[in-house]
Motif scaffolding. Sequence first.
Motif, PDB file in Angstrom:
ATOM      1  N   MET A  47       0.858  -1.185   0.000  1.00  6.27           N
ATOM      2  CA  MET A  47       0.000   0.000   0.000  1.00  6.27           C
ATOM      3  C   MET A  47       0.895   1.237   0.000  1.00  6.27           C
ATOM      4  N   ILE A  48       0.491   2.247  -0.781  1.00  9.84           N
ATOM      5  CA  ILE A  48       1.253   3.492  -0.871  1.00  9.84           C
ATOM      6  C   ILE A  48       0.429   4.621  -0.263  1.00  9.84           C
ATOM      7  N   ASP A  49       1.043   5.380   0.641  1.00 15.16           N
ATOM      8  CA  ASP A  49       0.381   6.525   1.259  1.00 15.16           C
ATOM      9  C   ASP A  49       1.326   7.714   1.225  1.00 15.16           C
ATOM     10  N   CYS A  50       0.872   8.813   0.596  1.00 12.43           N
ATOM     11  CA  CYS A  50       1.696  10.030   0.503  1.00 12.43           C
ATOM     12  C   CYS A  50       1.065  11.129   1.356  1.00 12.43           C
ATOM     13  N   GLU A  51       1.919  11.835   2.088  1.00 12.36           N
ATOM     14  CA  GLU A  51       1.493  12.954   2.920  1.00 12.36           C
ATOM     15  C   GLU A  51       2.353  14.175   2.627  1.00 12.36           C
ATOM     16  N   PRO A  52       1.733  15.299   2.167  1.00 12.83           N
ATOM     17  CA  PRO A  52       0.336  15.471   1.769  1.00 12.83           C
ATOM     18  C   PRO A  52       0.019  14.628   0.525  1.00 12.83           C
ATOM     19  N   ALA A  53      -1.255  14.362   0.293  1.00  9.67           N
ATOM     20  CA  ALA A  53      -1.661  13.507  -0.819  1.00  9.67           C
ATOM     21  C   ALA A  53      -1.749  14.291  -2.127  1.00  9.67           C
ATOM     22  N   SER A  54      -1.632  13.574  -3.228  1.00 14.38           N
ATOM     23  CA  SER A  54      -1.856  14.156  -4.543  1.00 14.38           C
ATOM     24  C   SER A  54      -3.262  14.737  -4.611  1.00 14.38           C
ATOM     25  N   GLY A  55      -3.374  15.911  -5.238  1.00  8.29           N
ATOM     26  CA  GLY A  55      -4.679  16.561  -5.360  1.00  8.29           C
ATOM     27  C   GLY A  55      -4.930  17.625  -4.324  1.00  8.29           C
ATOM     28  N   ASN A  56      -4.034  17.761  -3.339  1.00  6.47           N
ATOM     29  CA  ASN A  56      -4.190  18.799  -2.322  1.00  6.47           C
ATOM     30  C   ASN A  56      -3.775  20.160  -2.866  1.00  6.47           C
ATOM     31  N   GLN A  57      -4.178  21.206  -2.152  1.00 10.77           N
ATOM     32  CA  GLN A  57      -3.708  22.555  -2.431  1.00 10.77           C
ATOM     33  C   GLN A  57      -2.355  22.755  -1.751  1.00 10.77           C
ATOM     34  N   PHE A  58      -1.403  23.288  -2.504  1.00 10.68           N
ATOM     35  CA  PHE A  58      -0.068  23.565  -1.969  1.00 10.68           C
ATOM     36  C   PHE A  58       0.162  25.072  -2.014  1.00 10.68           C
ATOM     37  N   SER A  59       0.626  25.621  -0.893  1.00 12.88           N
ATOM     38  CA  SER A  59       0.851  27.066  -0.786  1.00 12.88           C
ATOM     39  C   SER A  59       2.226  27.460  -1.329  1.00 12.88           C
ATOM     40  N   ILE A  60       2.413  28.764  -1.509  1.00 12.24           N
ATOM     41  CA  ILE A  60       3.678  29.305  -2.010  1.00 12.24           C
ATOM     42  C   ILE A  60       4.841  28.807  -1.149  1.00 12.24           C
ATOM     43  N   GLY A  61       5.891  28.345  -1.816  1.00  9.39           N
ATOM     44  CA  GLY A  61       7.074  27.854  -1.104  1.00  9.39           C
ATOM     45  C   GLY A  61       7.327  26.391  -1.373  1.00  9.39           C
ATOM     46  N   ASP A  62       8.192  25.802  -0.556  1.00  8.22           N
ATOM     47  CA  ASP A  62       8.584  24.393  -0.704  1.00  8.22           C
ATOM     48  C   ASP A  62       7.847  23.537   0.319  1.00  8.22           C
ATOM     49  N   LYS A  63       7.381  22.382  -0.132  1.00 10.73           N
ATOM     50  CA  LYS A  63       6.716  21.429   0.758  1.00 10.73           C
ATOM     51  C   LYS A  63       7.242  20.025   0.468  1.00 10.73           C
ATOM     52  N   GLU A  67       8.810   1.345   3.959  1.00 19.44           N
ATOM     53  CA  GLU A  67       9.918   2.072   3.339  1.00 19.44           C
ATOM     54  C   GLU A  67       9.368   3.393   2.845  1.00 19.44           C
ATOM     55  N   GLN A  68      10.229   4.422   2.816  1.00 17.51           N
ATOM     56  CA  GLN A  68       9.779   5.743   2.419  1.00 17.51           C
ATOM     57  C   GLN A  68      10.617   6.317   1.288  1.00 17.51           C
ATOM     58  N   CYS A  69       9.973   7.156   0.502  1.00 12.33           N
ATOM     59  CA  CYS A  69      10.683   8.002  -0.458  1.00 12.33           C
ATOM     60  C   CYS A  69      10.059   9.381  -0.362  1.00 12.33           C
ATOM     61  N   SER A  70      10.754  10.394  -0.809  1.00 12.69           N
ATOM     62  CA  SER A  70      10.235  11.757  -0.679  1.00 12.69           C
ATOM     63  C   SER A  70      10.657  12.613  -1.866  1.00 12.69           C
ATOM     64  N   PHE A  71       9.900  13.675  -2.075  1.00  9.77           N
ATOM     65  CA  PHE A  71      10.203  14.649  -3.119  1.00  9.77           C
ATOM     66  C   PHE A  71       9.627  15.983  -2.665  1.00  9.77           C
ATOM     67  N   THR A  72      10.037  17.055  -3.330  1.00  5.74           N
ATOM     68  CA  THR A  72       9.632  18.402  -2.930  1.00  5.74           C
ATOM     69  C   THR A  72       8.713  19.016  -3.975  1.00  5.74           C
ATOM     70  N   VAL A  73       7.628  19.610  -3.497  1.00  8.05           N
ATOM     71  CA  VAL A  73       6.728  20.382  -4.355  1.00  8.05           C
ATOM     72  C   VAL A  73       7.000  21.862  -4.080  1.00  8.05           C
ATOM     73  N   THR A  74       7.340  22.603  -5.118  1.00  8.21           N
ATOM     74  CA  THR A  74       7.628  24.031  -4.996  1.00  8.21           C
ATOM     75  C   THR A  74       6.558  24.824  -5.724  1.00  8.21           C
ATOM     76  N   ILE A  75       5.902  25.707  -5.000  1.00  9.66           N
ATOM     77  CA  ILE A  75       4.888  26.579  -5.601  1.00  9.66           C
ATOM     78  C   ILE A  75       5.491  27.974  -5.760  1.00  9.66           C
ATOM     79  N   ILE A  76       5.496  28.440  -7.005  1.00 11.93           N
ATOM     80  CA  ILE A  76       6.157  29.701  -7.354  1.00 11.93           C
ATOM     81  C   ILE A  76       5.117  30.799  -7.553  1.00 11.93           C
ATOM     82  N   ASP A  77       5.375  31.944  -6.945  1.00  4.59           N
ATOM     83  CA  ASP A  77       4.509  33.110  -7.102  1.00  4.59           C
ATOM     84  C   ASP A  77       5.094  34.019  -8.172  1.00  4.59           C
ATOM     85  N   ASN A  78       4.470  34.007  -9.348  1.00  3.83           N
ATOM     86  CA  ASN A  78       4.882  34.902 -10.431  1.00  3.83           C
ATOM     87  C   ASN A  78       3.843  35.988 -10.690  1.00  3.83           C
ATOM     88  N   GLU A  79       2.891  36.134  -9.767  1.00  4.27           N
ATOM     89  CA  GLU A  79       1.791  37.070  -9.974  1.00  4.27           C
ATOM     90  C   GLU A  79       2.097  38.411  -9.307  1.00  4.27           C
TER      91      GLU A  79
END
Length: 206
Positions: free
Chosen positions: A83-99, A113-125
């Motif tokens: 079973m695979i569980d990601c936190e936060p899950a795919s489909g969530n809202q991500f705020s400006i910055g790195d998560k 076992e775990q793996c990880s990656f970073t979601v970066t939200i960029i503010d170009n507005e």
Amino acid sequence: MIDCEPASGNQFSIGDKLVTCTALDGAGNQEKCSFTVTVIDNEKPVFSWCPPSLSRDTSPGLGSTQVMWSDPIATDNSGVDPMIDCEPASGNQFSIGDKLVTCTAIDGAGNQEQCSFTVTIIDNEKPVFAWCPSSFSKEAPSGKDSLVITWSDPMATDNSGVNPTIDCQPASGNQFSIGDKLVTCTASDSAGNQEQCSFTVTIMGT
């Protein structure tokens, strides 16, 4: 003669397996005994693929955006996909910055076992001015060629939800000489995005 089922030397799968041994004499008399073989799974799942780090722009007018990705892929020695569980899950809202997103693979025995990656939200507005002073004129005092001028600073909003900083050049409270002077006000958000508005101050001589 002793006969055990399953026999010694066989492959035993994860879990409990009852082994029954039968003793048989030449007259056909039998007696049985049994015991349990327990195969314990202490092996963690193995990730064969984990999403790479990714970046997205904010949604228009918002300080966040919805981010989706394909789930990681993992295998397990049990032969059953963990079973695979990601936190936060795919489909969530991500705020400006790195998560940091941490995904956990869990097999039937509870090994993880775990793996990880970073979601970066960029503010170009850019910020948006809600109000900017209109051009105006003032008369210098008799015998003077300049006048101290003040005004209320412009108002601006930003998609980040944090009010941008406002800088006007020349600034309110400065001396303005006779003639026309363009004032340019810059709204800057924390991401360095800028928007400008301007107005003219006219000082008339007497």
